[in-house]
Design an enzyme around this catalytic site. Structure first.
Site, PDB file in Angstrom:
ATOM      1  N   GLY A   1     -11.362   3.939   0.191  1.00 26.54           N
ATOM      2  CA  GLY A   1     -12.263   4.644   0.723  1.00 26.54           C
ATOM      3  C   GLY A   1     -13.681   3.458   1.165  1.00 26.54           C
ATOM      4  O   GLY A   1     -14.605   4.235   1.018  1.00 26.54           O
TER       5      GLY A   1
ATOM      6  N   GLN B   1     -11.213   6.311  -6.592  1.00 31.01           N
ATOM      7  CA  GLN B   1     -12.191   7.495  -5.224  1.00 31.01           C
ATOM      8  C   GLN B   1     -13.464   7.935  -5.440  1.00 31.01           C
ATOM      9  O   GLN B   1     -13.828   7.550  -6.500  1.00 31.01           O
ATOM     10  CB  GLN B   1     -11.321   8.239  -4.439  1.00 31.01           C
TER      11      GLN B   1
ATOM     12  N   ASP C   1      -7.167  -7.679   1.364  1.00 33.31           N
ATOM     13  CA  ASP C   1      -7.076  -7.760   1.824  1.00 33.31           C
ATOM     14  C   ASP C   1      -7.326  -7.353   3.434  1.00 33.31           C
ATOM     15  O   ASP C   1      -8.658  -6.330   3.929  1.00 33.31           O
ATOM     16  CB  ASP C   1      -5.263  -6.570   1.966  1.00 33.31           C
TER      17      ASP C   1
ATOM     18  N   ASP D   1      -2.490   7.806  -3.187  1.00 32.07           N
ATOM     19  CA  ASP D   1      -4.085   8.660  -2.418  1.00 32.07           C
ATOM     20  C   ASP D   1      -3.892   9.114  -1.363  1.00 32.07           C
ATOM     21  O   ASP D   1      -3.613   8.955  -0.143  1.00 32.07           O
ATOM     22  CB  ASP D   1      -4.998   7.435  -3.421  1.00 32.07           C
TER      23      ASP D   1
ATOM     24  N   ASP E   1       0.883  -0.957  -0.205  1.00 34.66           N
ATOM     25  CA  ASP E   1       0.251   0.036  -0.495  1.00 34.66           C
ATOM     26  C   ASP E   1       0.740   1.183  -0.171  1.00 34.66           C
ATOM     27  O   ASP E   1       2.139   1.563   0.662  1.00 34.66           O
ATOM     28  CB  ASP E   1      -1.103   0.513   0.940  1.00 34.66           C
ATOM     29  N   SER E   2       0.381   1.907  -0.773  1.00 30.24           N
ATOM     30  CA  SER E   2       1.306   3.195  -0.474  1.00 30.24           C
ATOM     31  C   SER E   2       1.250   4.635   0.040  1.00 30.24           C
ATOM     32  O   SER E   2       2.341   5.575   0.049  1.00 30.24           O
ATOM     33  CB  SER E   2       0.516   4.276  -1.686  1.00 30.24           C
ATOM     34  N   GLY E   3       0.332   4.261   1.088  1.00 34.53           N
ATOM     35  CA  GLY E   3       0.492   5.575   2.631  1.00 34.53           C
ATOM     36  C   GLY E   3      -0.869   6.220   2.439  1.00 34.53           C
ATOM     37  O   GLY E   3      -0.707   7.067   3.331  1.00 34.53           O
ATOM     38  N   GLY E   4      -1.438   5.864   1.126  1.00 30.39           N
ATOM     39  CA  GLY E   4      -2.855   6.479   1.469  1.00 30.39           C
ATOM     40  C   GLY E   4      -3.517   6.469   2.856  1.00 30.39           C
ATOM     41  O   GLY E   4      -4.246   8.071   3.101  1.00 30.39           O
TER      42      GLY E   4
END
Length: 395
Positions: free
Chosen positions: A236, A209, A286, A162, A108-111
């Protein structure tokens, strides 16, 4: 260290077996089963990825994950950037070698932390600045730096940065958030295409999103599709809106997504959430639920979800789940697990987490078989997922 990083990245490129691809093997309605191919192996879909936020699925050895049937795990960019750091991970051979998991990894990107750590971050149009929850140090994530970090990790699937839109959010708030994420998605794509540390076979996923607003979700899909990604995630959701609204959003989004790429529903969820989402065309999931539930004394079994902390199990010498083939379910009595949980022994949480991860993988295998044999509609209509998502029994 920089020379060491470059040397290791060249080694990764030579070791990569093939590129990224997705093949659908069978369909039933909107549901499909297939295979995602990565340089480090295949991922059978629909797939559930246990969450290894900091390079560790809590309470389980990597070998146990594989024995349970896990094809891919998830780790988190924000946490791994804080420690040990992207450059340090690359210098030590990458995330796979570091955590002794030679199989596929999605990061995951950290969004999500943009939402969950709102009190510790400052958001602007170019990215997000975090104050570390560990020591207060300042860290900056931009679309480009998030992709760069994941390339250095050696991630097989890289997520764009995101903004995970919270719930509730007004239409105006959701629109501003979504459009910022779409700009970031384009920046992520452009950087990824020429990233200096990109490795052969790495894939980039975009994230839809738009909150609970169908027109905003449709706009997000249109913009992501125009940019072009290897897969498409739906973000989201599972942020407090409830299952009914989540499924309504999926009913609107899934038909808009290309059939040719995998679809990933982020952060979901209960067994019934998964069954219902697969019926609508989702391929990947996940969630922290299996291991988090295990740490709190809860076990997913053929009888439903039970709480081993409850007194009714103090003298129950039956195995945890006689219907399971997992040693965690067969080899330990409910009475013993009750004792471990009441005593605060780590082994209790470890065994229950092991059982729960195995349960989720068995669920996914059953779903794949049902789709392949054209009986998944009956599986959905049986309400099997609801049994395991119901209120915990044993009170």
């Amino acid at each position: 260290m920089e020379m060491r990083v470059c040397y290791l990245l060249r080694r990764f490129d030579k070791r990569a077996m093939s590129g990224f691809s997705f093949e659908i093997k069978a369909r039933e309605g909107a549901a499909r089963t297939g295979v995602v191919s990565t340089p480090r192996g295949m991922v059978r879909t629909p797939a559930f990825m246990p969450v290894g936020t900091q390079g560790s699925v809590k309470g389980l050895y990597s070998s146990q994950l594989r024995e349970c049937g896990v094809d891919m795990i998830l780790a988190n960019t924000y946490h791994l950037v804080l420690r040990p750091g992207a450059g340090q991970l690359a210098a030590m051979g990458g995330l796979h070698r570091f955590m002794k998991w030679p199989h596929p990894v999605l990061t995951d990107s950290g969004g999500y932390q943009v939402m969950s750590l709102a009190k510790l971050r400052k958001l602007d149009e170019e990215g997000v600045t975090f104050h570390s929850h560990i020591d207060g140090a300042c860290h900056r994530l931009t679309p480009e730096s998030a992709v760069e970090a994941q390339c250095l990790f050696g991630s097989d699937i890289i997520m764009v940065l995101d903004e995970c839109t919270p719930f509730p959010a007004s239409r105006q708030e959701a629109a501003l958030s979504m459009r910022r994420s779409m700009v970031w998605a384009g920046q992520s794509r452009r950087y990824f295409d020429s990233a200096p540390h990109r490795q052969e076979g790495q894939a980039l996923f975009g994230i839809v999103q738009g909150g609970v607003y169908d027109s905003l979700r449709a706009e997000s899909v249109e913009r992501l599709t125009a940019t072009g990604f290897d897969g498409y995630a739906i973000g989201g959701l599972a942020v407090g809106e409830g299952q009914e609204i989540m499924l309504q959003v999926l009913d609107g989004v899934c038909p808009l997504l290309t059939e040719k790429a995998p679809r990933y529903l982020m952060g979901v969820g209960t067994p019934d959430d998964i069954v219902q989402a697969v019926w609508r065309g989702i391929d990947m999931f996940d969630c922290v639920m299996p291991t988090r539930a295990g740490r709190h004394g809860q076990a997913f079994t053929g009888e439903g979800r039970i709480n081993l902390r409850n007194a009714c199990y103090a003298d129950d010498m039956r195995p945890l789940d006689e219907s399971s083939s997992c040693p965690a379910a067969r080899d330990y009595s409910r009475a013993y697990l009750h004792h471990l949980m009441k005593s605060g022994e780590l082994l209790g949480a470890m065994v229950l987490s092991w059982n729960n991860v195995a349960f989720y993988q068995k669920l996914m295998a059953d779903i794949r078989a049902a789709i392949a044999e054209s009986r998944f509609k009956r599986f959905v209509e049986s309400g099997a997922g609801r049994l395991f998502s119901a209120k915990v029994s044993g009170g």
